[in-house]
Design a protein around this motif. Structure first.
Motif, PDB file in Angstrom:
ATOM      1  N   VAL B 247       1.020  -1.374   0.016  1.00 23.58           N
ATOM      2  CA  VAL B 247      -0.185   0.115  -0.082  1.00 23.58           C
ATOM      3  C   VAL B 247       0.968   1.328   0.000  1.00 23.58           C
ATOM      4  CG1 VAL B 247      -1.587   1.224   1.269  1.00 23.58           C
ATOM      5  CG2 VAL B 247      -1.920  -0.948   1.333  1.00 23.58           C
ATOM      6  N   LEU B 248       1.818   1.285   0.985  1.00 24.95           N
ATOM      7  CA  LEU B 248       2.839   2.395   0.979  1.00 24.95           C
ATOM      8  C   LEU B 248       3.783   2.767  -0.280  1.00 24.95           C
ATOM      9  CD1 LEU B 248       4.217   4.591   2.592  1.00 24.95           C
ATOM     10  CD2 LEU B 248       6.104   2.933   3.180  1.00 24.95           C
ATOM     11  N   GLN B 249       4.107   1.553  -1.143  1.00 30.96           N
ATOM     12  CA  GLN B 249       4.848   1.755  -2.412  1.00 30.96           C
ATOM     13  C   GLN B 249       3.950   2.586  -3.416  1.00 30.96           C
ATOM     14  OE1 GLN B 249       6.737  -2.044  -2.864  1.00 30.96           O
ATOM     15  NE2 GLN B 249       8.533  -1.365  -2.169  1.00 30.96           N
ATOM     16  N   ALA B 250       2.773   1.792  -3.471  1.00 28.96           N
ATOM     17  CA  ALA B 250       1.733   2.517  -4.486  1.00 28.96           C
ATOM     18  C   ALA B 250       1.595   3.908  -4.205  1.00 28.96           C
ATOM     19  CB  ALA B 250       0.495   1.660  -4.581  1.00 28.96           C
ATOM     20  N   ALA B 251       1.528   4.275  -2.802  1.00 30.05           N
ATOM     21  CA  ALA B 251       1.209   5.649  -2.533  1.00 30.05           C
ATOM     22  C   ALA B 251       2.368   6.432  -2.846  1.00 30.05           C
ATOM     23  CB  ALA B 251       0.716   5.934  -1.147  1.00 30.05           C
ATOM     24  N   LEU B 252       3.481   6.092  -2.627  1.00 25.38           N
ATOM     25  CA  LEU B 252       4.833   6.841  -2.688  1.00 25.38           C
ATOM     26  C   LEU B 252       5.067   7.038  -4.301  1.00 25.38           C
ATOM     27  CD1 LEU B 252       7.247   5.228   0.172  1.00 25.38           C
ATOM     28  CD2 LEU B 252       6.135   7.488   0.180  1.00 25.38           C
ATOM     29  N   GLY B 253       4.581   6.077  -5.021  1.00 29.20           N
ATOM     30  CA  GLY B 253       4.473   5.974  -6.545  1.00 29.20           C
ATOM     31  C   GLY B 253       4.094   7.339  -7.189  1.00 29.20           C
ATOM     32  N   ARG B 254       3.057   7.840  -6.211  1.00 31.41           N
ATOM     33  CA  ARG B 254       2.292   9.025  -6.924  1.00 31.41           C
ATOM     34  C   ARG B 254       3.059  10.433  -6.810  1.00 31.41           C
ATOM     35  NH1 ARG B 254      -3.767   7.885  -5.252  1.00 31.41           N
ATOM     36  NH2 ARG B 254      -3.832   9.832  -6.249  1.00 31.41           N
ATOM     37  N   ASP B 255       4.064  10.170  -6.060  1.00 28.05           N
ATOM     38  CA  ASP B 255       4.909  11.506  -5.853  1.00 28.05           C
ATOM     39  C   ASP B 255       4.171  12.572  -5.021  1.00 28.05           C
ATOM     40  OD1 ASP B 255       7.430  12.364  -6.067  1.00 28.05           O
ATOM     41  OD2 ASP B 255       7.585  13.238  -7.867  1.00 28.05           O
ATOM     42  N   ARG B 256       3.295  12.333  -4.207  1.00 26.61           N
ATOM     43  CA  ARG B 256       2.479  13.334  -3.432  1.00 26.61           C
ATOM     44  C   ARG B 256       2.888  13.160  -1.898  1.00 26.61           C
ATOM     45  NH1 ARG B 256      -1.655  16.242  -6.181  1.00 26.61           N
ATOM     46  NH2 ARG B 256      -2.872  16.165  -4.186  1.00 26.61           N
ATOM     47  N   ALA B 265       6.866   5.340   5.983  1.00 24.88           N
ATOM     48  CA  ALA B 265       8.119   4.780   5.586  1.00 24.88           C
ATOM     49  C   ALA B 265       9.092   4.498   6.740  1.00 24.88           C
ATOM     50  CB  ALA B 265       8.418   5.850   4.671  1.00 24.88           C
ATOM     51  N   VAL B 266       9.051   5.090   7.855  1.00 26.30           N
ATOM     52  CA  VAL B 266       9.878   4.773   9.021  1.00 26.30           C
ATOM     53  C   VAL B 266       9.550   3.411   9.337  1.00 26.30           C
ATOM     54  CG1 VAL B 266      10.419   5.572  11.253  1.00 26.30           C
ATOM     55  CG2 VAL B 266      10.221   7.253   9.576  1.00 26.30           C
ATOM     56  N   ALA B 267       8.047   3.454   9.523  1.00 26.48           N
ATOM     57  CA  ALA B 267       7.723   1.941  10.168  1.00 26.48           C
ATOM     58  C   ALA B 267       8.061   0.803   9.180  1.00 26.48           C
ATOM     59  CB  ALA B 267       6.167   1.799  10.158  1.00 26.48           C
ATOM     60  N   ALA B 268       8.106   1.098   7.758  1.00 22.74           N
ATOM     61  CA  ALA B 268       8.483  -0.138   6.844  1.00 22.74           C
ATOM     62  C   ALA B 268       9.900  -0.407   6.896  1.00 22.74           C
ATOM     63  CB  ALA B 268       8.114   0.428   5.353  1.00 22.74           C
ATOM     64  N   GLN B 283      18.725   5.997   6.406  1.00 23.68           N
ATOM     65  CA  GLN B 283      17.284   6.255   5.478  1.00 23.68           C
ATOM     66  C   GLN B 283      16.319   6.766   6.498  1.00 23.68           C
ATOM     67  OE1 GLN B 283      15.256   4.541   2.307  1.00 23.68           O
ATOM     68  NE2 GLN B 283      16.596   2.521   2.493  1.00 23.68           N
ATOM     69  N   ILE B 284      16.221   6.334   7.833  1.00 28.93           N
ATOM     70  CA  ILE B 284      15.248   6.653   8.664  1.00 28.93           C
ATOM     71  C   ILE B 284      15.321   8.319   9.097  1.00 28.93           C
ATOM     72  CG2 ILE B 284      14.174   6.438  10.879  1.00 28.93           C
ATOM     73  CD1 ILE B 284      14.699   3.357  10.774  1.00 28.93           C
ATOM     74  N   VAL B 285      16.753   8.494   9.020  1.00 33.25           N
ATOM     75  CA  VAL B 285      16.908   9.983   9.553  1.00 33.25           C
ATOM     76  C   VAL B 285      16.530  10.804   8.404  1.00 33.25           C
ATOM     77  CG1 VAL B 285      18.769  11.795   9.664  1.00 33.25           C
ATOM     78  CG2 VAL B 285      19.003   9.725  10.968  1.00 33.25           C
TER      79      VAL B 285
END
Lengths: 135, 385
Positions: B247-256, B265-268, B283-285
């Motif tokens: 779900v996160l990857q699909a969301a991040l792919g929209r670049d908003r 993303a931190v939790a992932a 990466q977390i920082v």
């Protein structure tokens, strides 16, 4: 929402402004006081902020474990106990400021001469539940 | 009977009643009564059309209530004048109910209570138990919330951000009663994500799934809080993690990018590490830098200081912490941890004890007290030898 305890003392809090013992009030003044407390609780139920209200008897006993197979030891009451709790109200409110506001209103309950007692109430936050997301 | 499925029909049926002319408060009451009847009747006589059954029974309950009302004549006339069922279904009733229950005119607590009832289909008693308040108090909170939104038009678009804040609150409250509010928040957010294409709805769903996945590892059998670094990662729910990452990857792919996506993303990244030592703190920082940019929240800066301490060493973490207000909640706990990592057990023990005194809940206080006690015991041993 956060829960707060509004604590009322028989002894241990600073003296109220209108410091006359209840048995010196007129019966009408006592009725007015009781009515004020009931109305206050009913109003908080109406605003969805009331959780609990209880009064305690002033007579208490101290109890402690006295070892395997022995009955617990009891002692007291101690006339010199500094802090004697009279009762409490538990409220569930949005903010600390709201808790202070309500404690102030409760402290305005009428006493001798129909004037506000200005009693000192202690406001103590409850420990909450741990949040799920902390990082 | 699948109670979650039954409850998931709640908002749509309320919406149908409202469009037929019922006011929201009465419609909501009627649907609650219909839900109770469904729980009673369905196990023996399961209906073929569950939503149709619920709508019919709720409408009947509504009419009964109208007839019982003293001003019945006036209201019946108004109801009769309303359009027949089936008209004007252009809007998504369920979605509109989310917006209404999270309306900005409501306080957060009222929005939470109303959402749990009118969107979640929970009873007032269940909501009261979950919040440890009397049922009468919760009933008043809900009916006041209904009055507050009574003049809001049902068909107007709402603000997704307010809905997300309410769902986040429900998830994060973490109360533990008969009703699992965290699971309920996941269900409601999943349902919302199925109805609205919005990257932050997906971000919040991912965030919840990734944290919910860790739940079996978060508390020890004795109720003790287990910090992330010490959790048994084999207890994490891999199915929820996989769903959350997707779900996160699909969301991040929209670049908003938004704050929920960044938190997810931190939790992932935590979920991705086979052991705590293998966590990609650099990466977390980076994600915390994004969160600081998005929210400028002091709590985020505090968590960023922890991450900096892991990525660049405790001294760097303490430097980042030095820029923050010591009055922040959990400041002392973070300082204690960084000093411990830096090898200063005396300062760490003192700060853990200080943090325990101001801890906001018992499991956290016990955890901090144990940390202080462990360091103090070590210090005594060093003195003795």
């Amino acid at each position: 929402m956060a829960k707060y305890l509004l604590l009322k003392h028989y002894r241990g809090a600073p003296a109220p402004v209108n410091d006359v013992p209840m048995d010196q009030w007129t019966p009408e003044e006592i009725s007015a006081h009781v009515q004020y407390m009931q109305d206050f609780a009913a109003r908080l139920e109406g605003t969805g902020e009331f959780v609990d209200s209880q009064a305690l008897s002033p007579e208490g006993t101290f109890v402690r474990y006295d070892g395997e197979g022995k009955p617990p030891v009891t002692d007291g009451p101690f006339a010199e106990t500094k802090d004697l709790i009279a009762g409490w109200m538990v409220i569930d409110v949005e903010t600390y400021e709201r808790a202070l506001e309500l404690a102030g209103e409760l402290s305005a309950a009428p006493g001798a001469g129909g004037k506000a007692i200005h009693e000192w109430l202690e406001v103590r936050p409850f420990m909450g539940e741990p949040e799920t997301i902390t990082e | 009977m699948d109670e979650a499925l039954l409850r998931s029909l709640t908002p749509a049926v309320i919406g149908t009643l409202v469009r037929r002319g019922a006011d929201f408060a009465a419609a909501e009451d009627a649907v609650q009564e219909a839900l109770v009847e469904a729980v009673r009747v369905w196990p023996d006589e399961p209906p073929r059309d569950t939503k149709g059954w619920l709508t019919t029974v709720a409408w009947r309950k509504f009419l009964d209530a109208v007839r019982a009302d003293t001003s019945r004549r006036q209201r019946e006339e108004r109801v009769d004048a309303e359009p027949a069922p089936g008209q004007g279904e252009a809007v998504d009733d369920t979605l509109q109910m989310y917006f209404l229950c999270a309306h900005p005119s409501l306080t957060p607590a009222s929005a939470v209570a109303l959402t749990l009832r009118a969107v979640g289909g929970l009873t007032t008693r269940q909501i009261a138990q979950a919040h440890l308040v009397p049922e009468a108090t919760m009933a008043q909170r809900i009916s006041r919330a209904k009055r507050t939104v009574s003049s809001v038009r049902f068909d107007q678009p709402g603000d997704v951000a307010t809905v997300l804040r309410v769902l986040y609150l429900i998830f994060n409250e973490g109360y533990s009663g008969d009703v699992d509010l965290a699971a309920e928040a996941v269900r409601l957010t999943r349902q919302l994500a199925g109805r609205i294409d919005h990257e932050e709805v997906a971000g919040l769903l991912a965030l919840m799934l990734l944290h919910h996945a860790r739940r079996p590892a978060r508390t020890a059998p004795d109720g003790r809080l287990v910090p992330l670094a010490e959790q048994d990662r084999s207890l994490w729910n891999t199915r929820l993690i996989a769903e959350g990452v997707d779900v996160l990857q699909a969301a991040l792919g929209r670049d908003r990018l938004g704050e929920f996506q960044a938190q997810a993303a931190v939790a992932a990244l935590h979920a991705d590490a086979p052991t705590a030592d293998e966590t990609d703190w650099v990466q977390i920082v980076g994600w915390y830098d994004e969160l600081v940019r998005l929210t400028d929240s002091p709590v985020v800066r505090l968590n960023r200081a922890v991450a900096v301490g892991e990525a660049d060493g405790p001294r760097a973490g303490l430097t980042a912490l030095g820029e923050l207000d010591p009055a922040l909640p959990r400041h002392a706990a973070v300082a204690a941890y960084l000093h411990e990592r830096d090898g200063d057990a005396v300062t760490a023990a003192r700060l853990y004890a200080e943090a325990a005194r101001s801890a906001p809940n018992l499991p956290e206080r016990d955890h901090l007290t144990r940390r202080a006690a462990r360091l103090n015991a070590q210090l005594r041993e060093t003195d003795d030898s």
